[in-house]
Write a protein that holds these residues in place. Structure first.
Motif, PDB file in Angstrom:
ATOM      1  N   THR A  57       0.931  -1.039  -0.287  1.00 34.84           N
ATOM      2  CA  THR A  57       0.150   0.117  -0.098  1.00 34.84           C
ATOM      3  C   THR A  57       0.713   0.994  -0.190  1.00 34.84           C
ATOM      4  OG1 THR A  57      -0.081  -0.229   2.684  1.00 34.84           O
ATOM      5  CG2 THR A  57      -1.941  -1.158   1.325  1.00 34.84           C
ATOM      6  N   ASN A  58       0.369   2.948  -0.659  1.00 32.77           N
ATOM      7  CA  ASN A  58       0.763   3.305  -0.861  1.00 32.77           C
ATOM      8  C   ASN A  58       0.096   4.818  -0.633  1.00 32.77           C
ATOM      9  OD1 ASN A  58       3.452   5.549  -0.703  1.00 32.77           O
ATOM     10  ND2 ASN A  58       2.391   5.939  -2.754  1.00 32.77           N
ATOM     11  N   PHE A  67      -6.486   7.309   6.411  1.00 32.89           N
ATOM     12  CA  PHE A  67      -7.492   6.508   6.084  1.00 32.89           C
ATOM     13  C   PHE A  67      -7.044   5.134   5.521  1.00 32.89           C
ATOM     14  CE2 PHE A  67      -9.498  10.059   3.094  1.00 32.89           C
ATOM     15  CZ  PHE A  67      -9.847  10.681   4.297  1.00 32.89           C
ATOM     16  N   THR A  68      -7.496   3.763   5.297  1.00 33.24           N
ATOM     17  CA  THR A  68      -6.022   2.256   5.165  1.00 33.24           C
ATOM     18  C   THR A  68      -6.906   1.886   3.945  1.00 33.24           C
ATOM     19  OG1 THR A  68      -6.360   2.359   7.268  1.00 33.24           O
ATOM     20  CG2 THR A  68      -6.080   0.354   5.779  1.00 33.24           C
ATOM     21  N   ILE A  69      -6.856   1.398   3.009  1.00 32.67           N
ATOM     22  CA  ILE A  69      -7.222   1.237   1.850  1.00 32.67           C
ATOM     23  C   ILE A  69      -6.488  -0.672   1.826  1.00 32.67           C
ATOM     24  CG2 ILE A  69      -4.259   1.078   0.635  1.00 32.67           C
ATOM     25  CD1 ILE A  69      -6.211   1.553  -1.805  1.00 32.67           C
ATOM     26  N   VAL A  78     -11.651  -3.909  -3.646  1.00 37.13           N
ATOM     27  CA  VAL A  78     -11.578  -2.942  -2.717  1.00 37.13           C
ATOM     28  C   VAL A  78     -12.125  -1.577  -1.929  1.00 37.13           C
ATOM     29  CG1 VAL A  78     -11.424  -1.037  -4.734  1.00 37.13           C
ATOM     30  CG2 VAL A  78      -9.043  -1.246  -2.711  1.00 37.13           C
ATOM     31  N   TYR A  79     -11.425  -1.448  -1.076  1.00 39.40           N
ATOM     32  CA  TYR A  79     -12.142  -0.298  -0.010  1.00 39.40           C
ATOM     33  C   TYR A  79     -11.178   0.506   0.273  1.00 39.40           C
ATOM     34  CZ  TYR A  79     -14.519  -4.621   1.495  1.00 39.40           C
ATOM     35  OH  TYR A  79     -15.386  -6.596   0.381  1.00 39.40           O
ATOM     36  N   LEU A  80     -11.280   1.203   1.450  1.00 34.24           N
ATOM     37  CA  LEU A  80     -11.189   3.002   1.822  1.00 34.24           C
ATOM     38  C   LEU A  80     -11.815   2.724   3.181  1.00 34.24           C
ATOM     39  CD1 LEU A  80      -8.809   4.877   1.315  1.00 34.24           C
ATOM     40  CD2 LEU A  80     -11.016   6.751   0.415  1.00 34.24           C
TER      41      LEU A  80
END
Length: 117
Positions: A57-58, A67-69, A78-80
Motif C-alpha cells: 500500500t501507499n 485512511f486505510t486501503i 477494494v475498500y477505503l
C-alpha cells in the motif's frame, strides 16, 4: 464489460468514520493495481491511496494514518476505511484500476463524501 462501482459515501460528522467500497467486474482483479482518488469542489483530482494484488500500500501524506486501503480478491473489491474525518475531506471519491502490464485504466463513477456538523 468492465465496471467499477463505488459505494459507502454519505454525510458524516467531523471526527467520524466511513468505509468506501469499490466492486470491480469484467476484469481479472489480481492483474490490476487499485487506487482511490478524490476531487473536491474547485480542485483537481487528487491521489489518495494505492494497493497492489500483493497488498502493498501507499498513501498521500494528508491521509496517512487516517485512511486505510485494503482489498478482497475473492470479492474483487477494494475498500477505503476513513477515520478521523475532517471537513476538508469532503469530495467525490473515485475508484481507479490500472492493469499492471498494459496500463489500461478504468474509473468508477464516484461517491460523494461530505464531512460536516
Amino acid at each position: 464489460q468492465v465496471q467499477l462501482v463505488e459505494s459507502g459515501g454519505g454525510l458524516v460528522q467531523p471526527g467520524g468514520s466511513l468505509r468506501l467500497s469499490c466492486a470491480a467486474s469484467g476484469i481479472i482483479f489480481s492483474s490490476y493495481g487499485m487506487r482511490w482518488y478524490r476531487q473536491a469542489p474547485g480542485k483537481q483530482r487528487e491521489f489518495l491511496a494505492a494497493i497492489t494484488s500483493g497488498s502493498s500500500t501507499n498513501y498521500v501524506d494528508s491521509v496517512k494514518g487516517r485512511f486505510t486501503i485494503s482489498g478482497d480478491n475473492a470479492k474483487s473489491t477494494v475498500y477505503l476505511q476513513m477515520n478521523s474525518l475532517k471537513p476538508e475531506d469532503t469530495a467525490v471519491y473515485y475508484c481507479n484500476a490500472v492493469h499492471i502490464k498494459t496500463l489500461n485504466t478504468y474509473w468508477g463513477q464516484g461517491t460523494q463524501v461530505t464531512v460536516s456538523s
